[in-house]
Design a protein around this motif. Sequence first.
Motif, mmCIF file in Angstrom:
data_model
loop_
_atom_site.group_PDB
_atom_site.id
_atom_site.type_symbol
_atom_site.label_atom_id
_atom_site.label_comp_id
_atom_site.label_asym_id
_atom_site.label_seq_id
_atom_site.Cartn_x
_atom_site.Cartn_y
_atom_site.Cartn_z
ATOM 1 N N PHE A 93 5.376 6.116 9.289
ATOM 2 C CA PHE A 93 4.481 4.777 9.271
ATOM 3 C C PHE A 93 3.608 4.040 8.059
ATOM 4 O O PHE A 93 4.014 3.747 7.696
ATOM 5 N N GLN A 94 2.794 5.325 8.242
ATOM 6 C CA GLN A 94 1.463 4.913 7.574
ATOM 7 C C GLN A 94 2.485 5.663 5.688
ATOM 8 O O GLN A 94 1.712 4.912 4.790
ATOM 9 N N SER A 95 2.650 6.700 5.883
ATOM 10 C CA SER A 95 3.294 6.901 4.913
ATOM 11 C C SER A 95 4.335 6.221 4.110
ATOM 12 O O SER A 95 4.100 5.493 3.052
ATOM 13 N N ILE A 96 5.754 5.594 5.292
ATOM 14 C CA ILE A 96 6.695 4.544 4.386
ATOM 15 C C ILE A 96 5.297 3.023 4.036
ATOM 16 O O ILE A 96 6.181 2.665 3.223
ATOM 17 N N SER A 97 4.501 2.841 4.715
ATOM 18 C CA SER A 97 4.086 1.858 4.111
ATOM 19 C C SER A 97 3.117 1.373 3.355
ATOM 20 O O SER A 97 2.750 0.563 2.876
ATOM 21 N N ARG A 98 2.735 2.790 3.515
ATOM 22 C CA ARG A 98 0.981 3.149 2.308
ATOM 23 C C ARG A 98 0.066 2.275 2.638
ATOM 24 O O ARG A 98 -0.437 1.235 2.288
ATOM 25 N N ARG A 228 6.881 11.936 -0.073
ATOM 26 C CA ARG A 228 5.571 12.162 -0.627
ATOM 27 C C ARG A 228 5.937 11.880 -1.754
ATOM 28 O O ARG A 228 4.972 10.814 -2.401
ATOM 29 N N MET A 229 6.966 11.564 -2.409
ATOM 30 C CA MET A 229 7.182 10.373 -3.426
ATOM 31 C C MET A 229 7.433 8.585 -2.772
ATOM 32 O O MET A 229 7.069 8.041 -3.990
ATOM 33 N N LEU A 230 7.480 8.770 -2.128
ATOM 34 C CA LEU A 230 7.862 7.216 -1.624
ATOM 35 C C LEU A 230 6.083 6.902 -1.788
ATOM 36 O O LEU A 230 5.999 5.826 -1.820
ATOM 37 N N GLU A 231 4.489 8.017 -1.878
ATOM 38 C CA GLU A 231 3.742 7.123 -0.849
ATOM 39 C C GLU A 231 3.214 6.544 -2.876
ATOM 40 O O GLU A 231 2.310 6.252 -2.926
ATOM 41 N N MET A 232 3.917 7.383 -4.026
ATOM 42 C CA MET A 232 3.687 6.715 -5.171
ATOM 43 C C MET A 232 4.057 5.571 -5.250
ATOM 44 O O MET A 232 4.060 4.743 -6.715
ATOM 45 N N GLY A 233 5.137 4.973 -4.487
ATOM 46 C CA GLY A 233 5.393 3.528 -4.745
ATOM 47 C C GLY A 233 6.873 3.529 -5.264
ATOM 48 O O GLY A 233 7.485 4.706 -5.280
ATOM 49 N N ASP A 234 7.679 2.584 -5.085
ATOM 50 C CA ASP A 234 9.572 2.261 -4.797
ATOM 51 C C ASP A 234 9.697 3.020 -6.463
ATOM 52 O O ASP A 234 10.076 3.820 -6.601
ATOM 53 N N ASP A 235 9.022 1.807 -7.469
ATOM 54 C CA ASP A 235 9.381 2.071 -8.833
ATOM 55 C C ASP A 235 9.165 4.184 -9.118
ATOM 56 O O ASP A 235 10.230 4.533 -9.991
ATOM 57 N N GLY A 288 -1.070 14.299 0.734
ATOM 58 C CA GLY A 288 0.290 13.661 1.290
ATOM 59 C C GLY A 288 0.761 13.572 2.830
ATOM 60 O O GLY A 288 -0.603 12.488 3.191
ATOM 61 N N PRO A 289 1.445 13.272 3.112
ATOM 62 C CA PRO A 289 1.659 12.707 4.957
ATOM 63 C C PRO A 289 0.825 13.598 5.875
ATOM 64 O O PRO A 289 1.116 12.657 6.813
ATOM 65 N N ASN A 290 1.018 14.748 5.480
ATOM 66 C CA ASN A 290 0.146 15.799 6.836
ATOM 67 C C ASN A 290 0.973 15.221 7.556
ATOM 68 O O ASN A 290 0.039 15.439 8.990
#
Length: 345
Positions: A93-98, A228-235, A288-290
Amino acid sequence: MKTTKAVRTPGGISVRLDVRSAVVVAVFVVAALVASVVLIGTGDFPIPAMDVLRTLAGQGDPGQEFIINDLRLPRVLVGLLVGGALGLSGALFQSISRNPLGSPDVLGLGQGSTAGALAMIVLVGGSATQVALGALVGGLVTGFAIYLLAWKRGVHGYRLVLVGIGVSAFMTAINGYLLTKADFVDAARATVWMTGSLDGRDWTQVWPLLVLFLVVIPLVAVYARPLRMLEMGDDAAGGLGIRVERTRLLLLVASVFLSAAATAAAGPVSFVALTAPQIARRLTKSPGPNLIAATWLGATLLIVADLASQRAFGADQLPVGVVTGVIGGVYLLWLLVTERKAGRI
């Protein structure tokens, strides 16, 4: 100092190993196993750690085998699985929502599971199995509702958190209403369930959780790199070829299942999903999401909290949900102050 190294597998595949993260995970694993052995030996009939190990290896006497294998081992396994499920769910959840506040505790999934359980207790007078099923369904329905309400050409992290806070308040009101409709016996039963506890847990709670892990872990492993890529932002993730909404939806479903199943097995154990990923991230110092570290830290936190409850309060032990609530409440206040000083909230 170099903290990563390349490791070549027998199949000729080269993978990057974060040495610090591997050491932290190893420490969590050892701590969880040691605490589990001590917890198994704790109770009205104390058993030394060496006798616990001998009994687990099949060399104990009949009395110890009954106490350990039939009474205490299932409770400890449920604690490990529930803690691991909450830690992994919170990390997802925390990785998805950042957002460090993006956990099942804050987003209302625990309250949704509680509403499902209370409906079975108050309106149906259901058995323990029916209450667990109601909690599972309540969590899943709440997660689906949050996703739909947060959808607007995609699901933005902060919108997901804000909608979740609103749904949490709504479900809390429903839970209060259900408690007012209950008679004295059902209200007492519901209150005990709502504290979150490992008391009386047996093998019937172990197997469903174990099956869930066997299904969810491969899915999460496959999507660990896209996460891990999603944590960089959707774009940025989309530019790297990640199917953003599909990845987010699948991981949200996995996270909701983990949270709902953990709540169904042990009640709403608070704050493990919130604290475990954040502590794991700070210890590993990895961006990363760890996921592995958060999973094992969640398991360790819950087992240590249960052990502290039994050792500190003896026969009048507090439910483990009360202990994690105290610890997590202090951590949440510290996190809010830290985020405010950093200008992120």
